[in-house]
Motif scaffolding. Structure first.
Motif, PDB file in Angstrom:
ATOM      1  N   SER A   1     132.744  66.567  23.977  1.00 56.71           N
ATOM      2  CA  SER A   1     133.254  67.318  22.827  1.00 56.71           C
ATOM      3  C   SER A   1     134.593  67.961  23.167  1.00 56.71           C
ATOM      4  CB  SER A   1     132.239  68.403  22.443  1.00 56.71           C
ATOM      5  OG  SER A   1     132.380  69.543  23.287  1.00 56.71           O
ATOM      6  N   PRO A   2     135.225  68.597  22.199  1.00 57.51           N
ATOM      7  CA  PRO A   2     136.485  69.301  22.470  1.00 57.51           C
ATOM      8  C   PRO A   2     136.283  70.639  23.188  1.00 57.51           C
ATOM      9  CG  PRO A   2     136.225  68.852  20.110  1.00 57.51           C
ATOM     10  CD  PRO A   2     134.954  68.517  20.779  1.00 57.51           C
ATOM     11  N   PHE A   3     135.047  70.970  23.549  1.00 56.20           N
ATOM     12  CA  PHE A   3     134.738  72.249  24.169  1.00 56.20           C
ATOM     13  C   PHE A   3     134.358  72.069  25.632  1.00 56.20           C
ATOM     14  CE2 PHE A   3     133.867  72.946  19.686  1.00 56.20           C
ATOM     15  CZ  PHE A   3     134.493  74.156  19.453  1.00 56.20           C
ATOM     16  N   LYS A   4     134.546  73.140  26.396  1.00 57.19           N
ATOM     17  CA  LYS A   4     134.021  73.162  27.761  1.00 57.19           C
ATOM     18  C   LYS A   4     133.000  74.286  27.846  1.00 57.19           C
ATOM     19  CE  LYS A   4     137.683  76.056  29.696  1.00 57.19           C
ATOM     20  NZ  LYS A   4     138.750  76.162  30.644  1.00 57.19           N
ATOM     21  N   LEU A   5     132.005  74.071  28.663  1.00 59.08           N
ATOM     22  CA  LEU A   5     130.925  75.024  28.837  1.00 59.08           C
ATOM     23  C   LEU A   5     131.392  76.149  29.757  1.00 59.08           C
ATOM     24  CD1 LEU A   5     127.949  75.741  28.388  1.00 59.08           C
ATOM     25  CD2 LEU A   5     127.392  74.244  30.314  1.00 59.08           C
ATOM     26  N   LEU A   6     131.395  77.367  29.240  1.00 54.68           N
ATOM     27  CA  LEU A   6     131.779  78.527  30.042  1.00 54.68           C
ATOM     28  C   LEU A   6     130.575  79.202  30.688  1.00 54.68           C
ATOM     29  CD1 LEU A   6     134.434  80.366  27.830  1.00 54.68           C
ATOM     30  CD2 LEU A   6     134.815  78.877  29.797  1.00 54.68           C
ATOM     31  N   ASN A   7     129.495  79.307  29.920  1.00 51.21           N
ATOM     32  CA  ASN A   7     128.313  79.995  30.433  1.00 51.21           C
ATOM     33  C   ASN A   7     127.112  79.605  29.590  1.00 51.21           C
ATOM     34  OD1 ASN A   7     126.763  81.685  32.009  1.00 51.21           O
ATOM     35  ND2 ASN A   7     128.009  83.512  31.632  1.00 51.21           N
ATOM     36  N   TYR A   8     125.938  79.830  30.128  1.00 53.50           N
ATOM     37  CA  TYR A   8     124.710  79.534  29.401  1.00 53.50           C
ATOM     38  C   TYR A   8     123.589  80.424  29.927  1.00 53.50           C
ATOM     39  CZ  TYR A   8     123.394  76.956  33.570  1.00 53.50           C
ATOM     40  OH  TYR A   8     123.101  76.618  34.855  1.00 53.50           O
ATOM     41  N   GLN A   9     122.565  80.548  29.097  1.00 49.22           N
ATOM     42  CA  GLN A   9     121.370  81.290  29.496  1.00 49.22           C
ATOM     43  C   GLN A   9     120.177  80.672  28.787  1.00 49.22           C
ATOM     44  OE1 GLN A   9     121.567  85.507  28.857  1.00 49.22           O
ATOM     45  NE2 GLN A   9     119.384  85.775  29.112  1.00 49.22           N
ATOM     46  N   PHE A  10     119.161  80.321  29.550  1.00 57.15           N
ATOM     47  CA  PHE A  10     117.917  79.847  28.942  1.00 57.15           C
ATOM     48  C   PHE A  10     117.237  81.050  28.303  1.00 57.15           C
ATOM     49  CE2 PHE A  10     118.771  76.740  32.300  1.00 57.15           C
ATOM     50  CZ  PHE A  10     118.817  75.599  31.521  1.00 57.15           C
ATOM     51  N   THR A  11     116.695  80.868  27.099  1.00 55.99           N
ATOM     52  CA  THR A  11     116.223  82.010  26.315  1.00 55.99           C
ATOM     53  C   THR A  11     114.765  81.907  25.885  1.00 55.99           C
ATOM     54  OG1 THR A  11     117.050  81.001  24.289  1.00 55.99           O
ATOM     55  CG2 THR A  11     118.537  82.497  25.430  1.00 55.99           C
ATOM     56  N   ALA A  12     113.975  81.135  26.573  1.00 54.52           N
ATOM     57  CA  ALA A  12     112.582  80.948  26.149  1.00 54.52           C
ATOM     58  C   ALA A  12     111.639  81.983  26.747  1.00 54.52           C
ATOM     59  CB  ALA A  12     112.108  79.548  26.522  1.00 54.52           C
ATOM     60  N   GLY A  13     112.156  83.014  27.368  1.00 58.90           N
ATOM     61  CA  GLY A  13     111.319  83.966  28.082  1.00 58.90           C
ATOM     62  C   GLY A  13     110.797  85.124  27.281  1.00 58.90           C
ATOM     63  N   SER A  14     110.869  85.064  25.968  1.00 60.99           N
ATOM     64  CA  SER A  14     110.429  86.181  25.142  1.00 60.99           C
ATOM     65  C   SER A  14     108.912  86.217  25.019  1.00 60.99           C
ATOM     66  CB  SER A  14     111.048  86.057  23.751  1.00 60.99           C
ATOM     67  OG  SER A  14     110.459  86.974  22.877  1.00 60.99           O
ATOM     68  N   ASN A  15     108.355  87.424  25.073  1.00 63.43           N
ATOM     69  CA  ASN A  15     106.909  87.547  24.879  1.00 63.43           C
ATOM     70  C   ASN A  15     106.534  87.428  23.403  1.00 63.43           C
ATOM     71  OD1 ASN A  15     107.772  89.977  23.888  1.00 63.43           O
ATOM     72  ND2 ASN A  15     106.479  91.231  25.198  1.00 63.43           N
ATOM     73  N   VAL A  16     107.514  87.351  22.507  1.00 66.17           N
ATOM     74  CA  VAL A  16     107.243  87.164  21.079  1.00 66.17           C
ATOM     75  C   VAL A  16     106.483  85.866  20.846  1.00 66.17           C
ATOM     76  CG1 VAL A  16     108.328  86.782  18.823  1.00 66.17           C
ATOM     77  CG2 VAL A  16     109.215  88.540  20.366  1.00 66.17           C
ATOM     78  N   SER A  17     106.810  84.817  21.613  1.00 64.39           N
ATOM     79  CA  SER A  17     106.131  83.527  21.430  1.00 64.39           C
ATOM     80  C   SER A  17     104.645  83.620  21.751  1.00 64.39           C
ATOM     81  CB  SER A  17     106.791  82.450  22.289  1.00 64.39           C
ATOM     82  OG  SER A  17     106.594  82.723  23.656  1.00 64.39           O
ATOM     83  N   LEU A  18     104.256  84.616  22.523  1.00 63.49           N
ATOM     84  CA  LEU A  18     102.837  84.775  22.867  1.00 63.49           C
ATOM     85  C   LEU A  18     102.023  85.290  21.683  1.00 63.49           C
ATOM     86  CD1 LEU A  18     103.233  86.381  26.396  1.00 63.49           C
ATOM     87  CD2 LEU A  18     102.877  83.963  25.827  1.00 63.49           C
ATOM     88  N   LYS A  19     102.688  85.865  20.698  1.00 58.54           N
ATOM     89  CA  LYS A  19     102.005  86.458  19.552  1.00 58.54           C
ATOM     90  C   LYS A  19     101.873  85.483  18.377  1.00 58.54           C
ATOM     91  CE  LYS A  19     103.691  90.912  21.001  1.00 58.54           C
ATOM     92  NZ  LYS A  19     104.652  91.961  20.796  1.00 58.54           N
ATOM     93  N   ILE A  20     102.525  84.333  18.484  1.00 53.37           N
ATOM     94  CA  ILE A  20     102.488  83.351  17.402  1.00 53.37           C
ATOM     95  C   ILE A  20     101.143  82.633  17.435  1.00 53.37           C
ATOM     96  CG2 ILE A  20     103.560  81.260  16.478  1.00 53.37           C
ATOM     97  CD1 ILE A  20     106.166  82.190  17.813  1.00 53.37           C
ATOM     98  N   ALA A  21     100.571  82.444  16.270  1.00 55.86           N
ATOM     99  CA  ALA A  21      99.274  81.778  16.169  1.00 55.86           C
ATOM    100  C   ALA A  21      99.347  80.356  16.690  1.00 55.86           C
ATOM    101  CB  ALA A  21      98.798  81.783  14.716  1.00 55.86           C
ATOM    102  N   GLY A  22      98.223  79.852  17.098  1.00 52.54           N
ATOM    103  CA  GLY A  22      98.126  78.484  17.572  1.00 52.54           C
ATOM    104  C   GLY A  22      96.759  78.262  18.187  1.00 52.54           C
ATOM    105  N   SER A  23      96.485  77.034  18.524  1.00 56.07           N
ATOM    106  CA  SER A  23      95.212  76.722  19.147  1.00 56.07           C
ATOM    107  C   SER A  23      95.138  77.411  20.516  1.00 56.07           C
ATOM    108  CB  SER A  23      95.063  75.210  19.316  1.00 56.07           C
ATOM    109  OG  SER A  23      95.979  74.763  20.313  1.00 56.07           O
TER     110      SER A  23
END
Length: 145
Positions: free
Chosen positions: A87-109
């Motif tokens: 792409s026309p962009f270069k990657l400057l920085n990143y952070q993985f963001t799946a560490g929220s405890n909010v996902s633990l409260k979502i319904a599911g099996s």
């Protein structure tokens, strides 16, 4: 300070930055979108789901993501980096963001809830490894090349 919400073709030029949350997996041609956004701003902040993980493949999640969210592209961390290299962009920085405890409260099996707990705990130990094994999301800061 002001902000704009709308389709890429209607975004004005000269913005400080553009923020796209969960967009690239929905558009037909992500390269074309990135090219069009590059003329609008020097910086681009993206939030992107990482759905090409071992866990997603075992659970056949791409089919679910398509049916539920209409994702037509499924990124791994490696394919996301290739997208940005081309792409026309270069990657400057990143952070993985799946560490929220909010996902633990979502319904599911019980199995899904257990898998979310394992991913959450693994993320606390090593965000990269947790994302590669169980998927997640990544927040990226890109700059025009």
């Amino acid at each position: 300070m002001s902000f704009f919400i709308g389709a890429a073709e209607n975004i004005p030029d000269g913005l400080d930055f553009i923020f796209c949350m969960d967009v690239l997996e929905h558009v037909e041609n992500p390269w074309e979108l990135l090219r069009s956004l590059s003329s609008k701003s020097k910086y681009l902040i993206l939030h992107l789901p990482i759905e090409q993980s071992i866990g997603h493949m075992l659970m056949q999640s791409p089919s679910h993501s398509y049916k539920t969210f209409r994702h037509i592209h499924f990124y791994s961390w490696e394919t996301a980096k290739i997208l940005f290299q081309e792409s026309p962009f270069k990657l400057l920085n990143y952070q993985f963001t799946a560490g929220s405890n909010v996902s633990l409260k979502i319904a599911g099996s019980p199995m899904i809830r257990l898998l979310r707990l394992i991913r959450y705990l693994a993320y606390k130990f090593n965000p990269y490894l947790a994302t590669m094994l169980g998927g997640g999301t990544v927040l990226l800061l890109l700059e025009n090349k």
